[in-house]
Write a protein that holds these residues in place. Structure first.
Motif, PDB file in Angstrom:
ATOM      1  N   ARG A 106      44.674  20.984  58.788  1.00 35.62           N
ATOM      2  CA  ARG A 106      44.740  19.732  57.886  1.00 35.62           C
ATOM      3  C   ARG A 106      46.471  19.511  57.326  1.00 35.62           C
ATOM      4  O   ARG A 106      46.323  18.613  57.032  1.00 35.62           O
ATOM      5  CB  ARG A 106      43.268  19.874  57.095  1.00 35.62           C
ATOM      6  CG  ARG A 106      42.499  19.727  58.393  1.00 35.62           C
ATOM      7  CD  ARG A 106      41.128  19.781  57.042  1.00 35.62           C
ATOM      8  NE  ARG A 106      39.707  19.058  58.213  1.00 35.62           N
ATOM      9  CZ  ARG A 106      38.877  19.581  57.756  1.00 35.62           C
ATOM     10  NH1 ARG A 106      38.509  19.459  56.620  1.00 35.62           N
ATOM     11  NH2 ARG A 106      37.739  19.934  58.713  1.00 35.62           N
ATOM     12  N   ARG A 139      42.266  14.856  58.143  1.00 38.51           N
ATOM     13  CA  ARG A 139      41.438  14.195  57.116  1.00 38.51           C
ATOM     14  C   ARG A 139      41.539  13.360  56.254  1.00 38.51           C
ATOM     15  O   ARG A 139      40.925  13.365  54.687  1.00 38.51           O
ATOM     16  CB  ARG A 139      40.228  15.329  56.811  1.00 38.51           C
ATOM     17  CG  ARG A 139      39.453  15.701  58.114  1.00 38.51           C
ATOM     18  CD  ARG A 139      38.088  14.806  57.986  1.00 38.51           C
ATOM     19  NE  ARG A 139      37.170  15.331  59.573  1.00 38.51           N
ATOM     20  CZ  ARG A 139      35.841  15.606  59.883  1.00 38.51           C
ATOM     21  NH1 ARG A 139      35.840  15.906  58.491  1.00 38.51           N
ATOM     22  NH2 ARG A 139      35.447  16.158  60.735  1.00 38.51           N
ATOM     23  N   MET A 172      35.585   8.102  60.643  1.00 32.44           N
ATOM     24  CA  MET A 172      36.173   8.827  59.647  1.00 32.44           C
ATOM     25  C   MET A 172      35.790   8.246  58.230  1.00 32.44           C
ATOM     26  O   MET A 172      35.507   9.031  57.184  1.00 32.44           O
ATOM     27  CB  MET A 172      38.069   8.925  59.868  1.00 32.44           C
ATOM     28  CG  MET A 172      38.473   9.601  60.956  1.00 32.44           C
ATOM     29  SD  MET A 172      38.557  11.259  60.438  1.00 32.44           S
ATOM     30  CE  MET A 172      37.768  12.064  61.467  1.00 32.44           C
TER      31      MET A 172
END
Length: 333
Positions: A106, A139, A172
């Motif tokens: 990430r 994210r 999301m």
């Protein structure tokens, strides 16, 4: 091409590769050394094909990225394709990504977002889907809004990926738990538009979009949701029926449908048997149906009753029909 993977449980999904294959690829990579493997991991995060300059910006000063990639090319890990390099096999890229922890992966996508947004700052539009992809993989808190931007651009470009991008954004948004009802409405609207582009019946999606827009109380969004499907045409290929469908714009409920039988025939892969858009005036709704046997122009009342029809002869075309009628004065053209 971008890989818009599902985010239902985690954005990145480790692929099930045979352990023996994973070990063989791992040994080939380990011979190159940690510096080269680190460079290749950045390239793998970008995609199957990657720009050397982007990798250099992420790595930062001090590393000879080009030397690393040339050594990887000599080992037949990547290929030089002009101003880019690409992985010779998807399995190699997969192993590189699988060996990263979730946190490190990430962070790598977060670094890519920073580099790419700066690189494309003067013209983001052609790169919205790619930026949305990296925001989703990172994210980031902005992932849903980037998906919404990319989905809206895809819908305008008549790209059915609007549906997939909208689904990513909705997932999301659920993950972020921000409760942004406006953004949720935008994503549902672009999803309905994307479904409509595929030729699939979009009534249920349009109703969800409409209900979300009403919850926001925004007239512009309500109008956009209604535009995703109001009076529209759809086809049931298996049953050999095409339908003109009218919805109540206040509730999204179906008011009536008028069916027309047809026989399946050759069309373009992106065409449907109900591609024509109906025209509406103060008194009538006009629909044009194509087929190799007959082309019919039909007028209905606003209540769905047939008033008249003209048979215009066969429409023989390998791509299928998609002509829509328009009303000009007292003529239907």
């Amino acid at each position: 091409p971008l890989e818009l993977s599902s985010a239902a449980s985690d954005v990145y999904k480790r692929q099930m590769l045979p352990e023996a294959l994973r070990e063989v690829v791992g040994r080939r990579l380990s011979r190159l050394g940690d510096d080269v493997v680190g460079t290749l991991r950045i390239g793998a995060a970008i995609g199957p094909r990657f720009d050397v300059e982007v990798v250099e910006q992420v790595v930062g000063p001090g590393a000879d990225v080009l030397d690393h990639l040339e050594r990887a090319e000599a080992a037949r890990i990547v290929s030089d394709v002009g101003d880019h390099f690409e992985f010779r096999h998807g399995v190699i890229r997969q192993v590189l990504l699988d060996e990263l922890s979730t946190v490190r992966r990430r962070r790598l996508h977060r670094d890519l977002v920073a580099v790419l947004e700066q690189r494309w700052a003067s013209d983001l539009e052609p790169h919205l889907a790619e930026l949305a992809y990296h925001h989703v993989q990172a994210r980031s808190s902005d992932a849903a809004s980037w998906c919404a931007r990319a989905a809206a651009a895809a819908a305008v470009a008549l790209d059915s990926r609007a549906t997939e991008l909208s689904d990513q954004g909705l997932e999301m948004l659920e993950f972020d738990q921000s409760g942004d009802v406006g953004l949720r409405a935008d994503l549902l609207i672009t999803r309905a538009l994307g479904v409509r582009l595929t030729g699939i019946d979009a009534i249920d999606d349009a109703k969800r979009a409409y209900e979300a827009a009403v919850e926001v109380g925004d007239q512009k969004r309500i109008a956009e949701a209604l535009l995703s499907v109001t009076v529209g045409a759809t086809a049931d290929d298996e049953a050999g029926q095409r339908y003109l469908i009218c919805l109540d714009k206040a509730t999204g409920n179906e008011l009536w449908r008028a069916g027309e039988a047809f026989s399946k025939h050759k069309t373009h892969k992106n065409n449907s048997f109900a591609s024509s858009t109906p025209a509406v005036d103060d008194d009538r709704v006009y629909q044009l149906w194509h087929s190799p046997e007959q082309t019919s122009l039909i007028a209905y009342t606003h209540a769905g009753d047939e008033v008249w029809r003209y048979e215009l002869g066969p429409y023989k075309h390998g791509q299928g029909g998609a002509t829509s009628p328009i009303v000009s004065g007292d003529l239907v053209v």
